[in-house]
Design a protein around this motif. Structure first.
Motif, PDB file in Angstrom:
ATOM      1  N   CYS A 181      -5.586   2.776 -16.527  1.00 36.09           N
ATOM      2  CA  CYS A 181      -4.743   2.668 -15.124  1.00 36.09           C
ATOM      3  C   CYS A 181      -4.476   1.282 -14.410  1.00 36.09           C
ATOM      4  CB  CYS A 181      -5.124   3.560 -13.964  1.00 36.09           C
ATOM      5  SG  CYS A 181      -5.551   5.522 -14.882  1.00 36.09           S
ATOM      6  N   LEU A 182      -3.859   0.845 -14.375  1.00 34.67           N
ATOM      7  CA  LEU A 182      -3.331  -0.104 -14.487  1.00 34.67           C
ATOM      8  C   LEU A 182      -2.448  -0.218 -12.694  1.00 34.67           C
ATOM      9  CD1 LEU A 182      -2.626  -2.847 -17.122  1.00 34.67           C
ATOM     10  CD2 LEU A 182      -4.846  -2.276 -15.226  1.00 34.67           C
ATOM     11  N   HIS A 183      -2.712  -0.898 -11.539  1.00 29.64           N
ATOM     12  CA  HIS A 183      -1.563  -0.776 -10.598  1.00 29.64           C
ATOM     13  C   HIS A 183      -0.837  -1.394 -10.532  1.00 29.64           C
ATOM     14  CE1 HIS A 183       0.246  -1.866  -6.367  1.00 29.64           C
ATOM     15  NE2 HIS A 183      -0.686  -1.048  -5.683  1.00 29.64           N
ATOM     16  N   GLN A 184       0.367  -2.150 -11.622  1.00 27.35           N
ATOM     17  CA  GLN A 184       1.305  -2.408 -11.885  1.00 27.35           C
ATOM     18  C   GLN A 184       2.080  -1.231 -12.437  1.00 27.35           C
ATOM     19  OE1 GLN A 184      -1.409  -4.130 -12.716  1.00 27.35           O
ATOM     20  NE2 GLN A 184      -1.397  -6.224 -12.438  1.00 27.35           N
ATOM     21  N   ASP A 185       1.390  -0.710 -13.126  1.00 28.65           N
ATOM     22  CA  ASP A 185       1.654   0.370 -14.345  1.00 28.65           C
ATOM     23  C   ASP A 185       2.266   1.783 -13.319  1.00 28.65           C
ATOM     24  OD1 ASP A 185       2.808   1.501 -16.931  1.00 28.65           O
ATOM     25  OD2 ASP A 185       0.889   1.951 -17.554  1.00 28.65           O
ATOM     26  N   MET A 186       0.654   2.160 -12.063  1.00 34.32           N
ATOM     27  CA  MET A 186       0.700   3.472 -11.510  1.00 34.32           C
ATOM     28  C   MET A 186       2.273   3.260 -10.436  1.00 34.32           C
ATOM     29  SD  MET A 186      -2.907   4.515 -10.961  1.00 34.32           S
ATOM     30  CE  MET A 186      -2.621   5.574 -10.271  1.00 34.32           C
ATOM     31  N   ILE A 187       2.234   2.342 -10.115  1.00 32.17           N
ATOM     32  CA  ILE A 187       3.985   2.097  -8.857  1.00 32.17           C
ATOM     33  C   ILE A 187       5.075   1.964  -9.002  1.00 32.17           C
ATOM     34  CG2 ILE A 187       3.917  -0.721  -9.431  1.00 32.17           C
ATOM     35  CD1 ILE A 187       3.521  -1.096  -6.283  1.00 32.17           C
ATOM     36  N   ARG A 188       4.766   2.176 -10.671  1.00 25.60           N
ATOM     37  CA  ARG A 188       6.641   1.843 -10.510  1.00 25.60           C
ATOM     38  C   ARG A 188       6.942   3.818 -10.917  1.00 25.60           C
ATOM     39  NH1 ARG A 188       7.493   2.474 -15.917  1.00 25.60           N
ATOM     40  NH2 ARG A 188       5.753   2.760 -16.909  1.00 25.60           N
ATOM     41  N   LEU A 189       5.710   4.489 -10.855  1.00 21.95           N
ATOM     42  CA  LEU A 189       6.053   5.703 -10.997  1.00 21.95           C
ATOM     43  C   LEU A 189       6.604   6.427  -9.488  1.00 21.95           C
ATOM     44  CD1 LEU A 189       3.062   7.254 -13.567  1.00 21.95           C
ATOM     45  CD2 LEU A 189       5.640   6.349 -14.164  1.00 21.95           C
ATOM     46  N   VAL A 190       5.845   5.499  -8.235  1.00 20.28           N
ATOM     47  CA  VAL A 190       6.254   6.073  -7.097  1.00 20.28           C
ATOM     48  C   VAL A 190       7.909   6.113  -6.563  1.00 20.28           C
ATOM     49  CG1 VAL A 190       6.426   5.116  -4.365  1.00 20.28           C
ATOM     50  CG2 VAL A 190       3.940   4.946  -5.819  1.00 20.28           C
ATOM     51  N   CYS A 191       7.963   7.830  -6.197  1.00 14.68           N
ATOM     52  CA  CYS A 191       9.639   7.854  -5.508  1.00 14.68           C
ATOM     53  C   CYS A 191      10.036   6.930  -3.922  1.00 14.68           C
ATOM     54  CB  CYS A 191       9.974   9.071  -5.888  1.00 14.68           C
ATOM     55  SG  CYS A 191       8.852   9.760  -6.949  1.00 14.68           S
ATOM     56  N   GLU A 192       9.412   6.588  -3.400  1.00 14.96           N
ATOM     57  CA  GLU A 192      10.165   6.312  -2.602  1.00 14.96           C
ATOM     58  C   GLU A 192       9.584   4.351  -2.521  1.00 14.96           C
ATOM     59  OE1 GLU A 192       7.510   7.931   0.746  1.00 14.96           O
ATOM     60  OE2 GLU A 192       8.624   9.337   0.811  1.00 14.96           O
ATOM     61  N   ASP A 193      10.271   3.895  -0.883  1.00 16.90           N
ATOM     62  CA  ASP A 193      10.167   1.595  -0.795  1.00 16.90           C
ATOM     63  C   ASP A 193       8.559   1.953  -1.403  1.00 16.90           C
ATOM     64  OD1 ASP A 193      11.111  -0.425  -0.770  1.00 16.90           O
ATOM     65  OD2 ASP A 193      10.162   0.360   1.668  1.00 16.90           O
ATOM     66  N   THR A 194       8.192   0.688  -2.153  1.00 13.89           N
ATOM     67  CA  THR A 194       7.115   0.692  -2.145  1.00 13.89           C
ATOM     68  C   THR A 194       7.312  -1.511  -2.126  1.00 13.89           C
ATOM     69  OG1 THR A 194       8.067  -0.850  -4.501  1.00 13.89           O
ATOM     70  CG2 THR A 194       6.867   1.831  -4.345  1.00 13.89           C
ATOM     71  N   GLN A 195       8.016  -1.773  -0.770  1.00 16.45           N
ATOM     72  CA  GLN A 195       7.858  -3.522  -0.480  1.00 16.45           C
ATOM     73  C   GLN A 195       6.947  -3.683  -0.204  1.00 16.45           C
ATOM     74  OE1 GLN A 195      11.198  -3.696   2.303  1.00 16.45           O
ATOM     75  NE2 GLN A 195      10.856  -5.745   2.427  1.00 16.45           N
ATOM     76  N   VAL A 196       6.285  -2.928   1.060  1.00 15.32           N
ATOM     77  CA  VAL A 196       4.058  -3.507   1.994  1.00 15.32           C
ATOM     78  C   VAL A 196       3.835  -3.359   0.837  1.00 15.32           C
ATOM     79  CG1 VAL A 196       3.008  -2.095   3.311  1.00 15.32           C
ATOM     80  CG2 VAL A 196       5.268  -2.011   3.697  1.00 15.32           C
ATOM     81  N   ASN A 197       3.989  -2.548  -0.371  1.00 18.57           N
ATOM     82  CA  ASN A 197       2.651  -2.363  -1.798  1.00 18.57           C
ATOM     83  C   ASN A 197       3.431  -3.765  -2.410  1.00 18.57           C
ATOM     84  OD1 ASN A 197       3.224   0.710  -1.028  1.00 18.57           O
ATOM     85  ND2 ASN A 197       1.593   0.882  -2.421  1.00 18.57           N
ATOM     86  N   SER A 198       4.490  -4.125  -2.130  1.00 22.84           N
ATOM     87  CA  SER A 198       4.859  -5.692  -3.366  1.00 22.84           C
ATOM     88  C   SER A 198       3.988  -6.889  -2.512  1.00 22.84           C
ATOM     89  CB  SER A 198       5.522  -5.346  -3.188  1.00 22.84           C
ATOM     90  OG  SER A 198       6.565  -3.912  -3.982  1.00 22.84           O
TER      91      SER A 198
END
Length: 317
Positions: A181-198
């Motif tokens: 499990c890598l963060h870069q891989d898991m964040i692709r599965l999120v269904c909402e805006d991930t701008q804060v995470n980015s």
């Protein structure tokens, strides 16, 4: 609502994949992976055993090296269970909580590796540029505080990214493209805006992946200036040879790390196999290569390994 578009924040599981396109050959692929894991575990435990047994190696440089070996061992043991389970048994299912735990430890140990190498560059700077004050500057108490600061820095850096990711809903399509499990891989599965995470991810890249190597380069610039200014040719060669192991360890970590980061950000459409291979190199190269580098290039460690093996042979007789 269809399975592809439905979302949930309840705990569920992810599916890890192996080597894309080579699923039928996982058993054969497991052989080199197994060899690399065994090499990493044996190499780092041997280095730790030698550093612990030999009183002459209880010096600042080798205390930092023990931190590096512990970090490499932690990184190895973090990825080993899911990789070998997938390659041996084709079992890629991992629970929500276990995936987040693995993500935390992978990124924490990766950042700790960078931080320890930065601390080791400071050690080399003091040893070469201020040799008369080396023992008074890098006392055991100072080294202990540096180690504690490294742990706190990396844990506190990774935790917010976990909380930012965990608060978001994941799509029902929960297939990950790696064997861990890598963060870069898991964040692709999120269904909402991930701008804060980015934005937070970019801040971490600047704080660690960019700042640490820049500080290491700065320390070596000061070392070179000091060595070229006052030393004879023989002394210059000796001083630079003392730094060679650390320079190789820095390259082994940062070249794959930068490659993985650049691929995820700017080459998202390349073959999934490229992502998998680069991520594997990034996570396996430092734990495998560091014990080899320091054993080959450091005379005291070679002698310690020889002494340890000879003692063990005497006990077996």
């Amino acid at each position: 609502m269809s399975e592809e578009t439905n979302t949930t924040q309840d705990p569920f599981y992810f599916i890890l994949t192996g080597i894309p396109g080579f699923e039928a050959s996982h058993v054969w692929i497991s052989i080199p992976f197994c060899c690399l894991y065994v090499t990493s575990i044996l190499g780092n435990t041997t280095v730790l055993a030698v550093l612990r047994k030999e009183p002459s190696l209880h010096q600042p440089m080798y205390l930092f090296l023990s931190m590096l070996a512990l970090t490499d061992l932690g990184l190895t043991l973090t990825t080993l269970p899911t990789v070998m389970q997938l390659l041996w048994f084709n079992t890629g299912q991992i629970s929500f909580e276990a995936c987040f735990a693995q993500l935390f430890f992978i990124h924490t140990f990766s950042f700790m590796e960078s931080s320890v190498l930065l601390a080791m560059s400071f050690d080399r700077y003091v040893a070469i540029c201020r040799p008369l004050h080396y023992a008074s500057i890098l006392t055991n108490e100072v080294i202990g505080k540096i180690g504690l600061a490294i742990v706190c820095r990396c844990v506190l850096a990774v935790l917010p990214s976990l909380f930012l990711l965990k608060r978001l809903p994941f799509c029902r399509s929960h297939l990950l493209s790696h064997s861990y499990c890598l963060h870069q891989d898991m964040i692709r599965l999120v269904c909402e805006d991930t701008q804060v995470n980015s934005w937070y991810g970019l801040a971490l890249v600047l704080l660690i992946i960019v700042m640490d190597p820049l500080l290491i380069v700065l320390s070596y610039a000061m070392i070179l200036r000091s060595v070229l200014g006052v030393a004879s040719m023989a002394e210059r060669r000796r001083a630079l040879n003392n730094c060679l192991s650390h320079i190789l360890a820095v390259l082994v970590l940062y070249v794959p790390m930068v490659g993985v980061s650049m691929t995820h950000r700017f080459a998202k459409h390349v073959s999934p196999l490229v992502h998998v291979i680069m991520a594997s190199v990034y996570l396996l190269a430092p734990p495998v290569m560091n014990p080899i580098i320091y054993s080959v290039k450091t005379k005291q460690i070679r002698q310690g390994i020889t002494s340890l093996l000879s003692r063990r042979n005497m006990h077996l007789r």
